[in-house]
Design a protein around this motif. Structure first.
Motif, PDB file in Angstrom:
ATOM      1  N   PHE A  46       6.032 -26.223 -26.526  1.00 45.31           N
ATOM      2  CA  PHE A  46       7.445 -25.843 -26.459  1.00 45.31           C
ATOM      3  C   PHE A  46       8.376 -27.036 -26.278  1.00 45.31           C
ATOM      4  O   PHE A  46       9.347 -27.198 -27.010  1.00 45.31           O
ATOM      5  N   TRP A  47       8.112 -27.892 -25.268  1.00 48.30           N
ATOM      6  CA  TRP A  47       9.078 -28.915 -24.882  1.00 48.30           C
ATOM      7  C   TRP A  47       9.381 -29.938 -25.968  1.00 48.30           C
ATOM      8  O   TRP A  47      10.556 -30.286 -26.165  1.00 48.30           O
ATOM      9  N   PRO A  48       8.407 -30.416 -26.730  1.00 50.10           N
ATOM     10  CA  PRO A  48       8.772 -31.370 -27.802  1.00 50.10           C
ATOM     11  C   PRO A  48       9.697 -30.739 -28.854  1.00 50.10           C
ATOM     12  O   PRO A  48      10.662 -31.377 -29.301  1.00 50.10           O
ATOM     13  N   ILE A  49       9.435 -29.493 -29.200  1.00 51.07           N
ATOM     14  CA  ILE A  49      10.269 -28.797 -30.189  1.00 51.07           C
ATOM     15  C   ILE A  49      11.661 -28.541 -29.624  1.00 51.07           C
ATOM     16  O   ILE A  49      12.673 -28.809 -30.274  1.00 51.07           O
ATOM     17  N   TYR A  50      11.710 -28.044 -28.406  1.00 51.07           N
ATOM     18  CA  TYR A  50      12.989 -27.729 -27.761  1.00 51.07           C
ATOM     19  C   TYR A  50      13.825 -28.998 -27.571  1.00 51.07           C
ATOM     20  O   TYR A  50      15.021 -29.021 -27.885  1.00 51.07           O
ATOM     21  N   ASN A  51      13.209 -30.067 -27.071  1.00 49.99           N
ATOM     22  CA  ASN A  51      13.943 -31.312 -26.835  1.00 49.99           C
ATOM     23  C   ASN A  51      14.471 -31.921 -28.131  1.00 49.99           C
ATOM     24  O   ASN A  51      15.596 -32.437 -28.165  1.00 49.99           O
ATOM     25  N   ALA A  52      13.686 -31.861 -29.193  1.00 47.44           N
ATOM     26  CA  ALA A  52      14.150 -32.384 -30.488  1.00 47.44           C
ATOM     27  C   ALA A  52      15.345 -31.582 -30.985  1.00 47.44           C
ATOM     28  O   ALA A  52      16.326 -32.147 -31.493  1.00 47.44           O
ATOM     29  N   SER A  53      15.293 -30.273 -30.819  1.00 42.07           N
ATOM     30  CA  SER A  53      16.399 -29.409 -31.233  1.00 42.07           C
ATOM     31  C   SER A  53      17.643 -29.692 -30.400  1.00 42.07           C
ATOM     32  O   SER A  53      18.764 -29.765 -30.935  1.00 42.07           O
ATOM     33  N   GLN A  54      17.456 -29.865 -29.099  1.00 42.56           N
ATOM     34  CA  GLN A  54      18.592 -30.167 -28.218  1.00 42.56           C
ATOM     35  C   GLN A  54      19.228 -31.500 -28.599  1.00 42.56           C
ATOM     36  O   GLN A  54      20.453 -31.641 -28.562  1.00 42.56           O
ATOM     37  N   LYS A  55      18.409 -32.455 -28.978  1.00 41.88           N
ATOM     38  CA  LYS A  55      18.929 -33.774 -29.379  1.00 41.88           C
ATOM     39  C   LYS A  55      19.788 -33.643 -30.643  1.00 41.88           C
ATOM     40  O   LYS A  55      20.881 -34.202 -30.710  1.00 41.88           O
ATOM     41  N   LYS A  56      19.299 -32.890 -31.620  1.00 37.56           N
ATOM     42  CA  LYS A  56      20.078 -32.684 -32.853  1.00 37.56           C
ATOM     43  C   LYS A  56      21.388 -31.956 -32.548  1.00 37.56           C
ATOM     44  O   LYS A  56      22.446 -32.332 -33.049  1.00 37.56           O
ATOM     45  N   THR A  57      21.303 -30.918 -31.736  1.00 34.82           N
ATOM     46  CA  THR A  57      22.493 -30.146 -31.377  1.00 34.82           C
ATOM     47  C   THR A  57      23.491 -31.017 -30.619  1.00 34.82           C
ATOM     48  O   THR A  57      24.697 -30.946 -30.865  1.00 34.82           O
TER      49      THR A  57
END
Length: 149
Positions: A46-57
């Motif tokens: 979860f965390w790598p996917i979520y963190n990458a998405s948060q960075k893009k956002t």
């Protein structure tokens, strides 16, 4: 001498802001982890996917803020053509943020149940409300303090 003092103060303020940002990020991570009750296997994915998405956002929001800041400064002097460009750019950034949110949900469907994905959305909203309340409370309590001279 004055330049050195200004540089030191600037560096201190930057480090304070960075520390606050990191503290907020850690609190958000803890809140989401607690609310979702992630297994170690789920958390690992979860965390790598979520963190990458948060960075893009975050990058998209920064672009929007930069546009709005510039617009606030120059609104009275922009042409209709420039206004149209800004409008199209902001609509495009909004669309990209929407697409990123949908992409995150699709990726998370392979890791988490639909119920946990909904819990994630609720946890994010709860955290945002808690943070806003904390800042409002801090601001109102500092407004009540008498001036000391």
């Amino acid at each position: 001498m004055k330049k050195n003092i200004i540089i030191v103060l600037l560096l201190l303020s930057i480090s304070t802001v960075f520390a606050q940002h990191e503290k907020i990020k850690a609190l958000k991570t803890a809140h989401i982890t607690t609310e979702l009750n992630l297994s170690s296997s789920e958390a690992e994915k979860f965390w790598p996917i979520y963190n990458a998405s948060q960075k893009k956002t975050h990058q998209l929001r920064k672009q929007l803020r930069d546009i709005h800041k510039k617009l606030d400064e120059t609104f009275d002097t922009i042409s209709e053509k420039e206004a149209q460009y800004i409008l199209n750019t902001t609509m495009n950034l909004d669309k990209k943020m929407y697409e990123e949110k949908n992409a995150l949900t699709l990726k998370l469907k392979n890791i988490l149940s639909a119920k946990k994905i909904i819990q994630l959305q609720k946890a994010e909203d709860q955290f945002k409300r808690k943070l806003i309340k904390k800042f409002k409370d801090r601001r109102s309590s500092s407004d009540r303090k008498p001036n000391r001279r």
